[in-house]
Design a protein around this motif. Structure first.
Motif, PDB file in Angstrom:
ATOM      1  N   LEU A 116       1.068  -0.939  -0.134  1.00 52.62           N
ATOM      2  CA  LEU A 116       0.076   0.446   0.054  1.00 52.62           C
ATOM      3  C   LEU A 116       1.224   1.465  -0.425  1.00 52.62           C
ATOM      4  N   ASN A 117       0.453   1.926  -1.178  1.00 54.53           N
ATOM      5  CA  ASN A 117       1.472   3.418  -0.929  1.00 54.53           C
ATOM      6  C   ASN A 117       0.274   4.367  -1.492  1.00 54.53           C
ATOM      7  N   VAL A 118       0.340   5.889  -0.136  1.00 49.50           N
ATOM      8  CA  VAL A 118      -0.407   6.885   0.548  1.00 49.50           C
ATOM      9  C   VAL A 118      -0.004   7.839  -0.012  1.00 49.50           C
ATOM     10  N   PRO A 119      -0.572   8.811  -0.885  1.00 53.12           N
ATOM     11  CA  PRO A 119      -0.081   9.468  -1.102  1.00 53.12           C
ATOM     12  C   PRO A 119      -0.126  10.919   0.457  1.00 53.12           C
ATOM     13  N   ASN A 120       0.765  12.047   0.199  1.00 50.49           N
ATOM     14  CA  ASN A 120       1.388  12.386   1.574  1.00 50.49           C
ATOM     15  C   ASN A 120       0.499  13.795   1.338  1.00 50.49           C
ATOM     16  N   ARG A 121      -0.835  13.756   1.775  1.00 53.40           N
ATOM     17  CA  ARG A 121      -1.794  14.791   1.653  1.00 53.40           C
ATOM     18  C   ARG A 121      -3.066  14.417   3.385  1.00 53.40           C
ATOM     19  N   PRO A 122      -3.701  15.264   3.297  1.00 51.74           N
ATOM     20  CA  PRO A 122      -4.864  15.453   4.725  1.00 51.74           C
ATOM     21  C   PRO A 122      -5.750  14.316   4.580  1.00 51.74           C
ATOM     22  N   GLU A 123      -6.284  14.435   2.996  1.00 49.34           N
ATOM     23  CA  GLU A 123      -7.663  13.670   2.478  1.00 49.34           C
ATOM     24  C   GLU A 123      -6.924  12.805   1.688  1.00 49.34           C
ATOM     25  N   VAL A 124      -7.088  11.551   1.015  1.00 43.46           N
ATOM     26  CA  VAL A 124      -7.242  10.966   0.148  1.00 43.46           C
ATOM     27  C   VAL A 124      -8.204  10.182  -0.229  1.00 43.46           C
ATOM     28  N   GLY A 125      -8.845   9.435  -1.060  1.00 37.61           N
ATOM     29  CA  GLY A 125      -9.773   8.500  -1.303  1.00 37.61           C
ATOM     30  C   GLY A 125      -9.529   7.064  -1.505  1.00 37.61           C
ATOM     31  N   PRO A 126     -10.267   6.248  -1.777  1.00 38.45           N
ATOM     32  CA  PRO A 126     -10.171   4.659  -1.772  1.00 38.45           C
ATOM     33  C   PRO A 126      -9.092   4.244  -2.057  1.00 38.45           C
ATOM     34  N   PRO A 127      -7.953   2.982  -1.714  1.00 42.62           N
ATOM     35  CA  PRO A 127      -6.644   2.968  -2.984  1.00 42.62           C
ATOM     36  C   PRO A 127      -7.473   1.952  -4.015  1.00 42.62           C
ATOM     37  N   ARG A 128      -6.662   2.412  -5.253  1.00 40.28           N
ATOM     38  CA  ARG A 128      -6.700   1.345  -6.680  1.00 40.28           C
ATOM     39  C   ARG A 128      -6.120   1.038  -6.359  1.00 40.28           C
ATOM     40  N   ARG A 129      -6.224  -0.398  -6.939  1.00 42.08           N
ATOM     41  CA  ARG A 129      -5.472  -2.036  -7.608  1.00 42.08           C
ATOM     42  C   ARG A 129      -4.493  -1.172  -8.411  1.00 42.08           C
ATOM     43  N   ALA A 130      -2.734  -1.714  -8.209  1.00 43.86           N
ATOM     44  CA  ALA A 130      -2.140  -0.870  -9.282  1.00 43.86           C
ATOM     45  C   ALA A 130      -0.916  -2.114  -9.852  1.00 43.86           C
ATOM     46  N   GLY A 131      -0.753  -1.991 -10.467  1.00 47.27           N
ATOM     47  CA  GLY A 131       0.433  -3.049 -10.914  1.00 47.27           C
ATOM     48  C   GLY A 131       1.562  -2.363 -10.877  1.00 47.27           C
ATOM     49  N   LEU A 132       2.429  -2.593 -10.303  1.00 47.10           N
ATOM     50  CA  LEU A 132       4.012  -2.509 -10.737  1.00 47.10           C
ATOM     51  C   LEU A 132       4.293  -1.554 -11.929  1.00 47.10           C
ATOM     52  N   ALA A 133       5.174  -0.472 -11.135  1.00 49.12           N
ATOM     53  CA  ALA A 133       5.304   0.188 -12.445  1.00 49.12           C
ATOM     54  C   ALA A 133       6.899  -0.702 -12.721  1.00 49.12           C
ATOM     55  N   ASP A 134       7.890   0.022 -13.402  1.00 47.76           N
ATOM     56  CA  ASP A 134       9.319  -0.472 -14.781  1.00 47.76           C
ATOM     57  C   ASP A 134       9.801   0.154 -13.185  1.00 47.76           C
ATOM     58  N   PHE A 135       9.669   1.329 -12.714  1.00 39.48           N
ATOM     59  CA  PHE A 135      11.042   1.759 -11.769  1.00 39.48           C
ATOM     60  C   PHE A 135      10.052   2.506 -10.735  1.00 39.48           C
ATOM     61  N   GLY A 136      11.130   2.511  -9.671  1.00 42.92           N
ATOM     62  CA  GLY A 136      10.203   3.775  -8.737  1.00 42.92           C
ATOM     63  C   GLY A 136       9.998   4.876  -8.877  1.00 42.92           C
ATOM     64  N   ALA A 137       9.485   6.012  -8.299  1.00 48.85           N
ATOM     65  CA  ALA A 137      10.211   7.340  -7.841  1.00 48.85           C
ATOM     66  C   ALA A 137      11.356   7.833  -7.524  1.00 48.85           C
ATOM     67  N   VAL A 138      11.579   7.054  -7.111  1.00 50.50           N
ATOM     68  CA  VAL A 138      13.163   7.425  -6.451  1.00 50.50           C
ATOM     69  C   VAL A 138      14.032   6.700  -7.049  1.00 50.50           C
ATOM     70  N   PRO A 187       5.648   7.437 -15.317  1.00 55.77           N
ATOM     71  CA  PRO A 187       6.113   5.806 -15.190  1.00 55.77           C
ATOM     72  C   PRO A 187       5.044   5.427 -15.995  1.00 55.77           C
ATOM     73  N   ARG A 188       4.821   3.974 -16.350  1.00 57.66           N
ATOM     74  CA  ARG A 188       3.646   3.500 -17.357  1.00 57.66           C
ATOM     75  C   ARG A 188       2.581   4.304 -16.605  1.00 57.66           C
ATOM     76  N   PRO A 189       0.777   4.724 -17.411  1.00 60.85           N
ATOM     77  CA  PRO A 189       0.082   4.690 -16.805  1.00 60.85           C
ATOM     78  C   PRO A 189      -0.701   3.575 -16.295  1.00 60.85           C
ATOM     79  N   GLY A 190      -0.969   3.917 -15.831  1.00 60.08           N
ATOM     80  CA  GLY A 190      -2.222   2.844 -14.353  1.00 60.08           C
ATOM     81  C   GLY A 190      -1.532   1.547 -13.407  1.00 60.08           C
ATOM     82  N   SER A 191       0.276   2.608 -13.580  1.00 61.61           N
ATOM     83  CA  SER A 191       0.833   1.569 -12.843  1.00 61.61           C
ATOM     84  C   SER A 191       0.648   2.339 -11.250  1.00 61.61           C
ATOM     85  N   ASP A 192       1.409   1.649 -10.392  1.00 59.17           N
ATOM     86  CA  ASP A 192       1.892   1.957  -8.830  1.00 59.17           C
ATOM     87  C   ASP A 192       1.992   3.579  -8.933  1.00 59.17           C
ATOM     88  N   ALA A 193       3.112   4.088 -10.237  1.00 53.99           N
ATOM     89  CA  ALA A 193       4.055   4.724  -9.339  1.00 53.99           C
ATOM     90  C   ALA A 193       2.993   6.351 -10.297  1.00 53.99           C
TER      91      ALA A 193
END
Length: 246
Positions: A171-193, A216-222
């Protein structure tokens, strides 16, 4: 559910305490065991701090967890998950929660994450596991919305408990005060860092963390995380590859 909470940022991380408090509020029987010092990037390594392979363990108190046994362990999170499965901190856990990590764990780079490594180690030892990360980026001074990540994780606890033993969620969560429900996502080819190599003149090699410029690839976790959505990715631990002929 008997639950172990661990991480790779160390026993003093606010994200660890936030995740433990969420587990207690959910009614689970919790134990906290986390590295005595930061152990980021250790994957599922089974390294202890002592040369004779003995592991130092010290009781600790964490904020707002007066009735939860908490341990600072001189070992990497993968090893903590392993020994927990063998009764090092009481009855073996049915669930292992790893996090809340300071920084996202997305793409195939999750291979290197101590947060994810602990979850995968727990899974091959019979527990259900979830790695939880907060996408705070590389700015150390940004406000960390630990409560947001803990709330999203809490909403998945019952779903996690209902999965077969050995299941792993990332599970990865944006750093925000409020977010929506999680979406299922495939692994991107690379990470954010990524780690960038620097050769120096004194016979050593240094690494620096840098942001990835590629899209990153559209629809991926990144990609979904960058758009502000929490992402949920089921992971599979090490297994044979039936498609490779040798």
């Amino acid at each position: 559910m008997r639950v172990l909470i661990t991480n790779d940022d160390g026993i003093d991380s606010p994200g660890l305490a936030a995740l433990a408090r969420a587990a207690v509020r959910h009614g689970w029987t919790a134990v906290v065991a986390a590295p005595a010092a930061e152990a980021s990037g250790t994957s599922a390594g089974l390294t202890a701090a002592q040369d004779d392979r003995r592991i130092e363990v010290a009781r600790r108190d964490l904020p707002d967890l007066p009735d939860v046994p908490c341990f600072a362990v001189a070992a990497h999170p993968g090893l903590i998950a392993l020994v927990a499965s063998q009764g090092a901190f009481g009855d073996p856990p049915e669930v292992v929660l790893s996090g809340i990590n300071r920084g996202a764990n997305v793409g195939r780079a999750v291979l290197h994450s101590g947060t994810v490594g602990a979850a995968l180690t727990a899974s091959i030892n019979g527990a259900r596991a979830m790695a939880v990360s907060l996408d705070v980026g590389l700015d150390p001074d940004v406000e960390h919305h630990w409560a947001t990540a803990a709330a999203v994780a809490s909403g998945l606890f019952d779903r996690l408990a209902a999965l077969p033993p050995g299941s792993v969620l990332n599970l990865n969560v944006p750093n925000r005060p409020e977010v929506g429900p999680p979406r299922r996502a495939g692994l991107a080819d690379f990470g954010a860092v990524r780690s960038k190599l620097h050769d120096t003149d004194d016979g050593t090699i240094s690494l620096a963390a840098v942001s990835v410029d590629e899209e990153p690839r559209p629809g991926s976790d990144a990609a979904l995380l960058a758009e502000g959505h929490p992402t949920l990715t089921p992971l599979r631990s090490v297994s044979e590859d039936p498609d490779v002929e040798v």
